[in-house]
Design a protein around this motif. Structure first.
Motif, PDB file in Angstrom:
ATOM      1  N   TRP A  14       1.155  -1.333   0.327  1.00  0.00           N
ATOM      2  CA  TRP A  14      -0.038  -0.290  -0.151  1.00  0.00           C
ATOM      3  C   TRP A  14       1.224   1.382  -0.004  1.00  0.00           C
ATOM      4  O   TRP A  14       0.615   2.317  -1.017  1.00  0.00           O
ATOM      5  N   THR A  15       1.829   1.337   1.143  1.00  0.00           N
ATOM      6  CA  THR A  15       2.618   2.330   0.511  1.00  0.00           C
ATOM      7  C   THR A  15       3.678   2.860  -1.014  1.00  0.00           C
ATOM      8  O   THR A  15       3.605   3.899  -1.416  1.00  0.00           O
ATOM      9  N   LEU A  16       3.749   1.988  -1.348  1.00  0.00           N
ATOM     10  CA  LEU A  16       4.371   1.959  -3.076  1.00  0.00           C
ATOM     11  C   LEU A  16       3.229   2.427  -3.628  1.00  0.00           C
ATOM     12  O   LEU A  16       3.630   3.054  -4.555  1.00  0.00           O
ATOM     13  N   ALA A  17       2.151   1.802  -3.553  1.00  0.00           N
ATOM     14  CA  ALA A  17       0.995   2.316  -4.655  1.00  0.00           C
ATOM     15  C   ALA A  17       1.384   3.841  -4.470  1.00  0.00           C
ATOM     16  O   ALA A  17       0.764   3.812  -5.559  1.00  0.00           O
ATOM     17  N   ALA A  18       0.433   4.527  -2.931  1.00  0.00           N
ATOM     18  CA  ALA A  18       0.649   5.481  -2.462  1.00  0.00           C
ATOM     19  C   ALA A  18       1.661   6.164  -3.313  1.00  0.00           C
ATOM     20  O   ALA A  18       1.405   6.966  -3.933  1.00  0.00           O
ATOM     21  N   PHE A  19       2.749   5.720  -2.932  1.00  0.00           N
ATOM     22  CA  PHE A  19       4.384   6.352  -4.127  1.00  0.00           C
ATOM     23  C   PHE A  19       4.588   7.063  -5.333  1.00  0.00           C
ATOM     24  O   PHE A  19       4.417   7.658  -5.264  1.00  0.00           O
ATOM     25  N   MET A  20       3.747   5.678  -5.367  1.00  0.00           N
ATOM     26  CA  MET A  20       3.771   5.567  -6.966  1.00  0.00           C
ATOM     27  C   MET A  20       2.445   6.488  -7.455  1.00  0.00           C
ATOM     28  O   MET A  20       2.808   7.753  -8.713  1.00  0.00           O
ATOM     29  N   LEU A  21       1.885   6.257  -7.292  1.00  0.00           N
ATOM     30  CA  LEU A  21       0.136   7.700  -7.479  1.00  0.00           C
ATOM     31  C   LEU A  21       1.126   8.776  -7.152  1.00  0.00           C
ATOM     32  O   LEU A  21       0.632  10.322  -8.039  1.00  0.00           O
TER      33      LEU A  21
END
Length: 166
Positions: A14-21
């Motif tokens: 989830w952290t990686l998804a948020a950073f990618m967004l």
């Protein structure tokens, strides 16, 4: 232990998804402000660079966890199961030692030094130590995953798979 691994996996995804967004939005704003508004934003380049560093380091931890990091198995394919397991334990131990020595201790020293020197980022105006914190943090995650791998290998079990990734 499976529950802890699952929670760390989920938080990492989830952290990686948020950073990618976030990096997509920051870079999109950079393009819009530069070419459509003719007034480039001063912080977007540095912010996107910091996000890229954090994505790379956390992505490396997730890649290690899922086993998609670079590896050559041409030699190990010729080993029997017992020797493959021994080699996998040796590699996992080397990863743990590297993560602890270089990333956690070395990265921690880098963070301490930049705090001591009060090094600041030019555009964002924050301490560089906050940006560098990802090195010991991701090293800790990699070392944790390596220790888990050692445990599962020593007990002849397979480590649980990461849900939601294929």
């Amino acid at each position: 232990m499976n529950k802890l691994i699952s929670r760390i996996d989920s938080a990492l995804k989830w952290t990686l998804a948020a950073f990618m967004l976030s990096i997509v939005l920051v870079v999109s704003w950079q393009v819009i402000s530069r070419y459509l508004l003719n007034s480039p934003s001063s912080i977007t380049e540095e912010l996107s660079r910091c996000l890229l560093i954090w994505i790379g380091m956390l992505g490396a931890a997730l890649a290690y966890r899922t086993g998609v990091h670079l590896g050559l198995d041409i030699v190990t394919q010729r080993f029997n199961t017992r020797n493959r397991q021994r080699l996998a334990m040796l590699v996992s131990l080397a990863v743990v030692i590297f993560a602890l020595a270089v990333m956690v201790i070395g990265g921690g020293n880098l963070v301490a030094l930049t705090f001591e020197l009060n090094q600041m980022s030019a555009a964002l105006g924050i301490r560089m130590a906050y940006i560098y914190l990802i090195i010991p943090f991701s090293g800790s995650i990699i070392a944790f995953y390596g220790c888990c791998q050692l445990y599962y290998l020593s007990t002849n079990q397979t480590m649980p798979t990461v849900e939601g990734l294929h």
